[in-house]
Write a protein that holds these residues in place. Structure first.
Motif, mmCIF file in Angstrom:
data_model
loop_
_atom_site.group_PDB
_atom_site.id
_atom_site.type_symbol
_atom_site.label_atom_id
_atom_site.label_comp_id
_atom_site.label_asym_id
_atom_site.label_seq_id
_atom_site.Cartn_x
_atom_site.Cartn_y
_atom_site.Cartn_z
ATOM 1 N N HIS A 1 0.829 -1.204 0.000
ATOM 2 C CA HIS A 1 0.000 0.000 0.000
ATOM 3 C C HIS A 1 0.865 1.256 0.000
ATOM 4 C CE1 HIS A 1 -3.573 -2.458 1.788
ATOM 5 N NE2 HIS A 1 -3.253 -2.792 0.547
ATOM 6 N N ARG A 2 1.966 1.175 0.727
ATOM 7 C CA ARG A 2 2.882 2.328 0.697
ATOM 8 C C ARG A 2 3.405 2.539 -0.718
ATOM 9 N NH1 ARG A 2 4.707 -0.284 5.434
ATOM 10 N NH2 ARG A 2 6.797 -0.759 4.642
ATOM 11 N N MET A 3 3.613 1.412 -1.411
ATOM 12 C CA MET A 3 4.098 1.526 -2.793
ATOM 13 C C MET A 3 3.057 2.191 -3.687
ATOM 14 S SD MET A 3 6.448 -1.652 -3.657
ATOM 15 C CE MET A 3 5.675 -2.347 -5.064
ATOM 16 N N LYS B 1 12.241 1.375 -1.113
ATOM 17 C CA LYS B 1 13.382 2.264 -1.325
ATOM 18 C C LYS B 1 13.718 2.405 -2.815
ATOM 19 C CE LYS B 1 15.858 0.363 2.130
ATOM 20 N NZ LYS B 1 16.974 0.190 3.087
ATOM 21 N N PHE B 2 13.709 1.276 -3.541
ATOM 22 C CA PHE B 2 14.073 1.482 -4.953
ATOM 23 C C PHE B 2 12.953 2.160 -5.721
ATOM 24 C CE2 PHE B 2 12.956 -3.157 -5.615
ATOM 25 C CZ PHE B 2 11.978 -2.991 -6.583
ATOM 26 N N ASN B 3 11.735 2.000 -5.224
ATOM 27 C CA ASN B 3 10.662 2.751 -5.872
ATOM 28 C C ASN B 3 10.768 4.243 -5.535
ATOM 29 O OD1 ASN B 3 9.018 1.120 -7.593
ATOM 30 N ND2 ASN B 3 8.558 -0.107 -5.783
ATOM 31 N N VAL B 4 11.277 4.557 -4.359
ATOM 32 C CA VAL B 4 11.567 5.954 -4.033
ATOM 33 C C VAL B 4 12.556 6.502 -5.053
ATOM 34 C CG1 VAL B 4 12.794 7.424 -2.381
ATOM 35 C CG2 VAL B 4 11.009 5.863 -1.579
ATOM 36 N N ALA B 5 13.591 5.697 -5.331
ATOM 37 C CA ALA B 5 14.581 6.135 -6.307
ATOM 38 C C ALA B 5 13.929 6.421 -7.657
ATOM 39 C CB ALA B 5 15.662 5.070 -6.449
#
Lengths: 512, 600
Positions: free
Chosen positions: B491-493, B531-535
């Motif tokens: 969900h955060r994603m 984290k990599f989706n943040v990137a």
């Protein structure tokens, strides 16, 4: 082949009994030869003209035979048929080709093995001299085209295959393509050509087209044109072409689907007898066939001994039949086996579409499509087995599915039996013909000497004929019936009195 | 063997591969046939290439299909229109193959060439070709010939015209149903080229033959031709010839024929004019709407709006509307579904009063239908009915339907309703949306099914576009950003994904002040996937925000991520860093991938 003295048909009255003679055998067993399971024939079908015959076997192969006796006369076939070709000539066939139609498969989702055995073959409309046929195993129907192709050789390329490439011939499809001297790949050069290269107006004279040399040799090539799969949850028992030339049906135990020959990824369910709860299941579909000329009529038989004719015009899903044919059960005769032996194993429309022939375990029945009160004729095939039903049930023989066939003129019917015997009955009014033949080089060896008179007193009024010699369990030569050698599949030539039948792996042909 | 100069090498290969064993290479060569032709020059194309193709026509269907298509545009390569007739022989053979799609393409190409040919060439080569095909031994040739008459006929001299009509008439009575089907299919376009007097006599008698064919499949196609043929005739002739046939067909024994009629009837109405429509076709149509066979009712229901449009409102209200009422409670869900997809269109035809009085109850009952498809079809056409009766009347019944669909247990149904939310929002207005739908939109972001969350994120973006950044700042963004603390990493994603979609809509300022901090915060997440989706999100934000923000906030964060223990995080972080260095347009973030299934 023996010339044969043809029995001239009597000018009036019922046609006389035919005098059957052996014509040919393919795949005859030598003495003591073991029959391979995969070689056992499981389907036989003549094409519409009778010039070709196809057989399918348990190994998933389809073998084609072609007629040899009419081809060389130079007279168009149509004329031949019209002039009642002189007697003494009977259909002779030769092996044409064979191909592997189905392979054994495994359904991983259901953990089911799918046999390669060919259940049915149906010929389709020929086009451009190529033959087309449908073949099916339990699950998958395939559409085949068999065509003669002239062998062609290609010579005179632009690039010398041996020199220019250095890694195999130009005709090879192997991956290392022609490498250019400078290491560039031809693919890249295509683009270069397309965009920038301007050709001189007169073209480039040094280029030439490959020369194709056609030899007189021909090759028969069978190609699978379409695969109609994933539409049947149960085992397919029938396929049948429609007279419109564009559709066909396939039937399994519970459903009948309608296909367009050109569309393999969708079919329409037209009959569904699956009950909401499978525990309520009492009846399954055993065979289905389209009417030979009425595009909207089809008949299917059931395990309860009934034949339903449905009209595709009535509705999209034909839950209700237009006509139902079944014989009322004789009172008091009910036993454990009644329902099992009533199950219809095969139905066939007569060529004119007026009559339907059905085969159950004990009898052949002929039905008039316009009379649904009962069959117009019943022929006893296995009545002598009635005392042995218990044994037959024990060894599963009672579930054998015998096919039946009608002659092209509709005057006779035939079906198979045990001990490699098959029986031919006359079904014209007044006919008493009932012949038993053995699938061997001497078909009349076991002929019952005197076909018993039909019991026809009052019954003749309704044209109900009960006939067929009440054979004892032992035949004329004193041989006991052999339940392991059964003649299940046979086909009648569409225009002549000629029968092809399968005895294990051998195909026997007879004529009269 | 010829010595080939190096620049010619590729073209030489191309030519040789016309006969390669590998079908892919042959196909490739055939597709480049124009290149080969240009290399050979016009004369050698005519004298060598075309005969070569004519002789080598026993190839696989795919190759033949490509050849049939290429030859259709080949006139420039053989030297122009005066040489067009050299293209006919190879196409003629392709017209006889047994694969239908190859034949159809060959016919199409022949028509294309014939349309450009000079009249004399048509008479000398095209018409004889049509006649040869029509007399072909195999049905395949005869099937193809039917499609060529429309090109052959106009330029034929009078005597030949008579002959062509006679040949076509023969084809309509061919032994093979395939040929009759083709004749029926092409009758309309052939008729369009025929002079009026012959039309009434010859063509109509062919039409009559076809309409009485034994084969349902032929009659079916004859029905399809009814409308086309009707439009060619004068209205009174049409009423005299076509009308009885179509009325007859509407009572055909075969449901497939009636189905065709149901689909075509409104077109015939246009051809016959208002009076026969009123007296004959309306009753016929009413019968079809009440047909026993559901398939027929589906077809008829699907055309109800088109049919009503050509009637005057009184007729529609008097005759059609009662049937529509019945259909709205039809036993078949597919009938109701077909009706629901078109019934909205009736509102403008009937006018406001009749719509509110008669149509609205039907419409509301469909909106409460037990099958989601029916409800969805109504909602999808909401804008049409809104124009007539206004939203106030609707909203009361609409909302329960929407809420129910929004919570349907089939995710495809939920997906479908999400797609319509922006439409609903635009129709219902901000106020209604705020009260009722806002919560639903947030709820979808937490759906169990990925496709729904994905669609919900898109929906949020589309809403922001619809109502503008200011509204979104108040009603969407805070709620969305709240969910970044959801315990479930998936969900955060979804929220990260929503942010990446919202950012371009919201503009640089809001992105910097509201969205970016949330993303930066998320880079401290425990889950590498986040984290990599943040990137990835940061990479997409680089384009939106000022260079100074990139330097101050984004880059430090990315640098930190690029030293992450997880290899995927390092990979995407360094990729994002690279694009921030290059300052060039990177490809937009398209997929929100889920590389390793780490637990939340």
């Amino acid at each position: 082949m023996n010339g044969g003295d043809e029995v001239a048909a009597a000018p009036a009255g019922p046609p006389q009994s035919l005098d059957w003679k052996f014509s040919q055998v393919f795949g005859e067993r030598t003495a003591g030869e073991e029959v391979q399971e995969v070689d056992i024939i499981s389907a036989i079908e003549f094409d519409k003209t009778g010039d070709h015959l196809a057989t399918g076997d348990r190994g998933g192969r389809v073998v084609l035979f072609e007629r040899t006796d009419t081809k060389d006369h130079g007279v168009p076939r149509r004329d031949l048929e019209r002039m009642e070709y002189p007697i003494g000539r009977h259909p002779e066939f030769r092996y044409k080709t064979e191909f592997q139609s189905h392979e054994p498969e495994f359904d991983y989702l259901k953990s089911l093995e799918i046999e390669e055995k060919i259940n049915k073959i149906r010929w389709c409309q020929t086009a451009n001299g190529a033959l087309f046929l449908l073949s099916t195993n339990d699950k998958t129907i395939k559409f085949w085209k068999v065509q003669e192709k002239k062998v062609k050789k290609i010579s005179d390329m632009n690039l010398d295959p041996s020199k220019a490439v250095g890694n195999g011939s130009i005709a090879s499809s192997s991956t290392p393509k022609h490498c250019l001297a400078n290491g560039g790949s031809p693919d890249r050069s295509y683009n270069y050509l397309g965009n920038d290269f301007s050709f001189p107006p007169g073209g480039l004279p040094s280029l030439r087209l490959p020369v194709v040399v056609t030899s007189q040799e021909t090759n028969l090539v069978a190609r699978c044109r379409r695969v109609y799969a994933h539409a049947h949850d149960y085992h397919i028992n029938s396929v049948s072409n429609n007279s419109d030339g564009e559709t066909f049906i396939s039937a399994d135990d519970l459903r009948i689907n309608l296909w367009n020959l050109e569309i393999s990824n969708q079919s329409f369910n037209i009959v569904d007898v699956k009950p909401a709860n499978m525990e309520d299941l009492t009846e399954v579909i055993t065979s289905a066939e389209f009417h030979p000329t009425h595009c909207n009529t089809l008949a299917y038989s059931s395990s309860k001994g009934s034949i339903r004719v449905i009209d595709l015009r009535q509705s999209a899903l034909c839950d209700s039949h237009a006509k139902l044919f079944e014989e009322p059960e004789a009172p008091g005769s009910r036993s454990f086996f009644t329902e099992i032996i009533a199950s219809i194993s095969d139905i066939k429309f007569a060529r004119d579409g007026r009559y339907i022939l059905s085969r159950d375990y004990m009898t052949l029945k002929l039905w008039d499509i316009n009379m649904d009160s009962g069959p117009v004729a019943t022929f006893q095939v296995h009545e002598y087995l009635r005392p042995k039903l218990c044994d037959l049930y024990e060894n599963d023989s009672i579930f054998d599915k015998f096919e039946c066939c009608l002659s092209g003129d509709g005057l006779r019917v035939a079906t198979g039996s045990y001990s490699n015997l098959f029986r031919v009955f006359g079904c014209a009014p007044g006919s008493t013909e009932a012949t038993t033949l053995e699938a061997s080089k001497n078909p009349m060896r076991r002929q019952v000497q005197t076909p018993s008179r039909p019991s026809r007193s009052l019954s003749s009024i309704t044209r109900v004929v009960r006939r067929g010699a009440e054979n004892p369990g032992v035949d004329a030569n004193g041989n006991a019936f052999d339940f392991t050698t059964k003649l299940l599949h046979l086909a009648w030539h569409p225009t002549e009195n000629s029968i092809a039948c399968a005895a294990a792996n051998s195909l026997y042909m007879y004529y009269a | 063997m010829a010595m080939i100069d190096e620049p010619l090498y590729p073209i030489a290969v191309l030519i040789d591969e016309l006969k390669n064993e590998d079908i892919q290479l042959r196909l490739n060569s055939i597709r480049r046939l124009s290149t080969i032709a240009r290399a050979l020059g016009e004369e050698r194309t005519r004298k060598e290439l075309i005969p070569f193709l004519s002789e080598n026509n026993d190839d696989d269907d795919e190759v033949l299909l490509a050849m049939a298509e290429e030859l259709g545009v080949f006139i420039p390569y053989v030297g122009g229109v005066q040489y067009a007739n050299v293209l006919l022989p190879p196409l003629e053979t392709l017209c006889t193959v047994e694969e239908t799609c190859v034949r159809e393409k060959a016919v199409e190409s022949l028509c294309r060439i014939g349309a450009q040919m000079m009249e004399q060439d048509l008479v000398e080569s095209f018409i004889p070709l049509v006649k040869r095909l029509a007399a072909g031994e195999w049905f395949t040739a005869r099937v193809s010939s039917c499609g060529l008459f429309r090109i052959a006929y106009p330029s034929a001299p009078e005597a030949l015209k008579t002959e062509l009509r006679a040949i076509y008439s023969q084809l309509c009575q061919d032994d093979m149903p395939m040929v009759r089907r083709s004749a029926a299919t092409n009758l309309g376009n052939f008729a369009a080229t025929i002079e009026a007097p012959h039309l009434k006599v010859d063509i109509m008698s062919m039409f009559d033959d076809l309409t009485q064919d034994d084969q349902d499949s032929v009659r079916l196609l004859a029905v399809e031709g009814c409308a086309a043929l009707g439009k060619l005739l004068e209205p009174q002739d049409c009423a005299a010839h076509i009308l009885p046939v179509i009325v007859n067909f509407s009572q055909d024994k075969s449901w497939r024929v009636r189905y065709m009629v149901a689909n075509q009837l409104y077109e015939v109405c246009e051809a016959v004019g208002p009076e026969p429509t009123r007296s004959d076709l309306v009753p016929a149509y009413v019968c079809l709407l009440r047909d026993n066979e559901a398939e027929v009712r589906i077809a008829a229901a699907g055309k109800v709006t088109k049919f009503c449009r050509i009637l005057n409102p009184e007729l529609a209200i008097q005759h059609i509307l009662p049937c529509v009422k019945e259909l709205s409670t039809d036993s078949s869900q597919h009938v109701r579904s077909a009706l629901a997809s078109v019934i909205m269109g009736m509102a403008p035809v009937l006018g406001k009063d009749a719509t509110i009085e008669q149509l609205l109850p039907i419409f509301l009952s469909l909106l409460k239908d037990e099958f989601p498809d029916v409800r969805l079809n109504i909602i999808s056409k909401l804008d049409q009915v809104n124009q007539v009766i206004g939203i106030d009347l609707l909203s009361q019944s609409l909302l329960p339907a929407i809420v129910e669909l929004a919570e349907d247990r089939h995710w495809r149904v939920r997906l479908a309703i999400i797609e319509y939310i922006p439409l609903l929002a635009s129709q219902l207005g901000v106020g209604f949306f705020d009260d009722k739908l806002g919560a639903l939109c947030m709820q979808w972001l937490k759906d169990k099914v990925y496709s729904i969350r994905d669609a919900a994120a898109n929906n949020v973006k589309r809403l922001a576009e619809e109502f503008g950044p200011d509204w979104a700042m108040q009603h969407i963004v805070p709620q969305v950003l709240d969910m970044i603390n959801n315990p479930h990493y998936l969900h955060r994603m979804t929220i990260l994904h929503s942010i990446s979609l919202l950012a371009p809509v919201m503009g640089s300022d809001i992105t910097c002040s509201k969205l970016l901090p949330v993303v930066i915060n998320a880079s401290k997440d425990r889950v590498p996937n986040i984290k990599f989706n943040v990137a990835k999100v940061l990479q997409s934000l680089i384009l939106i925000v000022d260079q100074s923000v990139v330097e101050k906030k984004i880059r430090p964060c990315l640098v930190e991520l690029s030293e992450d223990p997880d290899v995927d995080v390092r990979f995407f972080a360094s990729q994002a860093l690279e694009s921030s260095n290059q300052k060039k347009m990177p490809a937009p973030v398209t997929c929100f991938s889920n590389h390793n299934q780490t637990n939340s």
